[in-house]
Design a protein around this motif. Structure first.
Motif, mmCIF file in Angstrom:
data_model
loop_
_atom_site.group_PDB
_atom_site.id
_atom_site.type_symbol
_atom_site.label_atom_id
_atom_site.label_comp_id
_atom_site.label_asym_id
_atom_site.label_seq_id
_atom_site.Cartn_x
_atom_site.Cartn_y
_atom_site.Cartn_z
ATOM 1 N N VAL A 189 0.857 -1.189 0.000
ATOM 2 C CA VAL A 189 0.000 0.000 0.000
ATOM 3 C C VAL A 189 0.888 1.233 0.000
ATOM 4 C CG1 VAL A 189 -1.945 -1.110 1.173
ATOM 5 C CG2 VAL A 189 -0.142 -0.026 2.534
ATOM 6 N N ASP A 190 0.259 2.373 -0.200
ATOM 7 C CA ASP A 190 0.995 3.631 -0.116
ATOM 8 C C ASP A 190 1.218 4.064 1.324
ATOM 9 O OD1 ASP A 190 1.274 3.991 -2.848
ATOM 10 O OD2 ASP A 190 -0.578 5.143 -3.042
ATOM 11 N N CYS A 191 0.180 3.891 2.127
ATOM 12 C CA CYS A 191 0.226 4.502 3.457
ATOM 13 C C CYS A 191 -0.454 3.656 4.514
ATOM 14 C CB CYS A 191 -0.431 5.878 3.398
ATOM 15 S SG CYS A 191 -0.327 6.793 4.949
ATOM 16 N N LEU A 192 0.103 3.697 5.729
ATOM 17 C CA LEU A 192 -0.456 3.050 6.909
ATOM 18 C C LEU A 192 -0.968 4.130 7.851
ATOM 19 C CD1 LEU A 192 2.630 0.718 7.393
ATOM 20 C CD2 LEU A 192 0.439 0.049 6.356
ATOM 21 N N VAL A 193 -1.453 3.725 8.999
ATOM 22 C CA VAL A 193 -1.949 4.685 9.981
ATOM 23 C C VAL A 193 -0.984 4.755 11.162
ATOM 24 C CG1 VAL A 193 -3.362 3.014 11.271
ATOM 25 C CG2 VAL A 193 -3.995 5.437 11.267
ATOM 26 N N GLY A 194 -0.793 5.963 11.694
ATOM 27 C CA GLY A 194 0.125 6.163 12.799
ATOM 28 C C GLY A 194 -0.295 5.484 14.083
ATOM 29 N N GLY A 208 14.662 10.059 7.978
ATOM 30 C CA GLY A 208 14.423 10.982 9.080
ATOM 31 C C GLY A 208 13.144 10.660 9.819
ATOM 32 N N GLY A 209 12.894 11.399 10.871
ATOM 33 C CA GLY A 209 11.702 11.173 11.682
ATOM 34 C C GLY A 209 10.467 11.838 11.106
ATOM 35 N N LEU A 210 9.462 11.963 11.934
ATOM 36 C CA LEU A 210 8.218 12.598 11.522
ATOM 37 C C LEU A 210 8.423 14.097 11.302
ATOM 38 C CD1 LEU A 210 5.949 10.755 14.092
ATOM 39 C CD2 LEU A 210 5.788 10.488 11.618
ATOM 40 N N ASP A 211 7.727 14.642 10.335
ATOM 41 C CA ASP A 211 7.802 16.074 10.040
ATOM 42 C C ASP A 211 7.020 16.835 11.104
ATOM 43 O OD1 ASP A 211 7.630 18.662 9.082
ATOM 44 O OD2 ASP A 211 7.199 18.068 7.026
ATOM 45 N N ASP A 222 2.727 11.745 5.354
ATOM 46 C CA ASP A 222 3.972 12.354 4.903
ATOM 47 C C ASP A 222 5.144 11.401 5.076
ATOM 48 O OD1 ASP A 222 5.793 14.809 4.349
ATOM 49 O OD2 ASP A 222 6.492 14.060 6.283
ATOM 50 N N TRP A 223 5.194 10.711 6.200
ATOM 51 C CA TRP A 223 6.278 9.768 6.475
ATOM 52 C C TRP A 223 6.276 8.641 5.448
ATOM 53 C CZ3 TRP A 223 7.237 6.998 11.821
ATOM 54 C CH2 TRP A 223 8.609 7.020 12.110
#
Length: 333
Positions: A189-194, A208-211, A222-223
C-alpha cells in the motif's frame, strides 16, 4: 539521529539494550486508555524482546504519576508542554534502541500475537521499510485508515464528494481508502496509519523522523510518502489485528482537533503535490479543504458526545462492550 528536546524529566527503572522493537506510545490526558494499552503489550506472547517508551505531553490527569507507579519498567519522557504527535514520537525515537520502531496509539489494544506476527513478517521482508496490521474499530468494522493510497487531488475529490461510496468496487474512485481491496488480504500500500506502524531502524535513519510541521494529523501520510520515495516498500499485513478506540469518549471534537486535521491536508498538498499542478487545481484543492473545514465545524456542533467501549472488552466482543468515559481526552484519531 535527533536532538533530544527539553522535558521535565525522564524516569526509568532500566534501559533495554539491543532489543528487537522499541514501542513508542504518546499520552495526553488518556491515562486509563494508556494503561489498558500497556497491559495489552505486556500480555503479548512473543520471543522477541521489546522496550516501551512513553511520551507524555503535559497531561493534567496525573498520567505521569499513575503510569510510572504502575509500570516502573517503562521509559517515561514527561514534557512540560503539549508538543504534538510528531515531536513527541521523535523524542521517543531519539532514545529508542530497537532494530524496529513501533508507533502505537494510546487508545489501542493489541492481541497477544501481534508483536510476534509483525516482527517475524518484517524479518522475512528486508525490502520493506514499514508495515501495518489490520486495525479494527470498537464496533468490529475496519479502520479504513490502516491501509490507504496517497491523497492525490483526484483521489481526495472522489473521497470527499462520495464517489468512493457510490462505486465501492471501482479502483478509479477508491484510490484513497482502497475500498475495492479485501481487508483480509495482504498487499503493498501507499500509506499506513500512525496508530500502528512498524518501521525498520535503517529506514528511519535514511528518511528521518516525523515532520514536525504536522501537529497531530497527516504526519503518517507524509512519512509514508518519504519512505516510498526512498525506495522502501510499505505493506499491509492483516494476519493479526488491533482494536483502535479512535478518539476517547466523544465524537464531538474540540476546535483544535478539527483545525489541525484540515491544516494537515493543506500542508501535505503543498509539500508533495502543489508543484505538480497548476494554480487552478491548487486553488480548487485549498478551497475544497476550506469548505470541508466549515462543514466539519457545523456538523461537529450538532453531534452529541458518544461514549465508547473499554479497550479490553472491545478486543473480545466488538459492539457488545461496556462503557468508558475518558473525559476531554484528545487522542490522536
Amino acid at each position: 539521529m535527533f536532538k533530544l528536546r527539553e522535558c521535565q524529566y525522564i524516569c526509568q527503572e532500566s534501559i533495554a539494550v539491543n532489543v528487537d522493537v522499541s514501542i513508542l506510545i504518546l499520552n495526553y490526558n488518556t491515562c486509563r486508555l494508556t494503561m489498558d494499552c500497556l497491559r495489552s503489550v505486556y500480555d503479548s506472547e512473543t520471543g522477541y524482546s521489546y522496550e516501551i517508551i512513553l511520551v507524555d505531553n503535559n497531561s493534567q490527569d496525573n498520567s505521569v504519576e499513575t503510569i510510572s507507579k504502575a509500570f516502573p519498567e517503562v521509559l517515561l519522557i514527561a514534557n512540560s508542554e503539549n508538543v504534538g504527535f510528531a515531536k513527541g514520537n521523535n523524542q521517543g525515537m531519539e532514545v529508542a534502541s530497537g532494530r524496529y520502531v513501533l508507533l502505537l496509539n494510546s487508545d489501542t489494544v493489541i492481541r497477544k500475537d501481534t508483536l510476534e506476527t509483525m516482527i517475524r513478517f518484517m524479518d522475512s521482508r528486508p525490502d520493506l521499510g514499514a508495515s501495518g496490521c489490520k486495525v479494527i474499530l470498537p464496533d468490529g468494522s475496519l479502520d479504513k485508515a490502516c491501509r490507504r493510497g496517497f491523497p492525490t487531488p483526484s483521489a481526495s475529490f472522489y473521497y470527499a464528494f462520495g464517489f468512493s461510496k457510490l462505486f465501492p468496487d471501482r479502483p478509479k474512485f477508491n484510490g484513497y481508502q482502497l475500498g475495492y481491496l479485501d481487508p483480509d488480504d495482504e498487499y503493498p500500500v501507499d500509506c499506513l496509519v500512525g496508530a500502528f506502524m512498524l518501521l525498520r531502524r535503517e529506514t528511519i535513519e535514511q528518511v528521518g523522523g516525523l515532520d514536525e510541521s504536522f501537529f497531530m494529523y497527516g504526519e503518517d501520510l507524509d512519512w509514508c510518502y518519504r519512505i516510498k520515495e526512498a525506495g522502501w516498500g510499505i505493506y499491509y499485513y492483516p494476519q493479526t489485528s488491533i482494536v483502535h478506540l479512535k478518539g476517547g469518549s466523544a465524537r464531538r471534537r474540540p476546535f483544535k482537533i478539527v483545525y489541525e486535521f484540515h491544516r494537515a491536508m493543506i500542508l501535505f498538498h503543498k509539500k508533495h503535490y502543489s508543484s505538480r499542478y497548476n494554480s487552478m487545481i491548487n486553488g480548487a484543492v485549498y478551497a475544497g479543504v476550506g469548505v470541508k473545514f466549515t462543514l466539519s465545524l457545523l456538523r461537529n456542533a450538532l453531534i452529541a458526545p458518544r461514549k465508547v467501549p473499554t479497550p479490553a472488552q472491545s478486543l473480545n466482543v466488538p459492539g457488545e462492550a461496556g462503557i468508558r468515559n475518558e473525559s476531554k481526552a484528545e487522542v490522536r484519531l
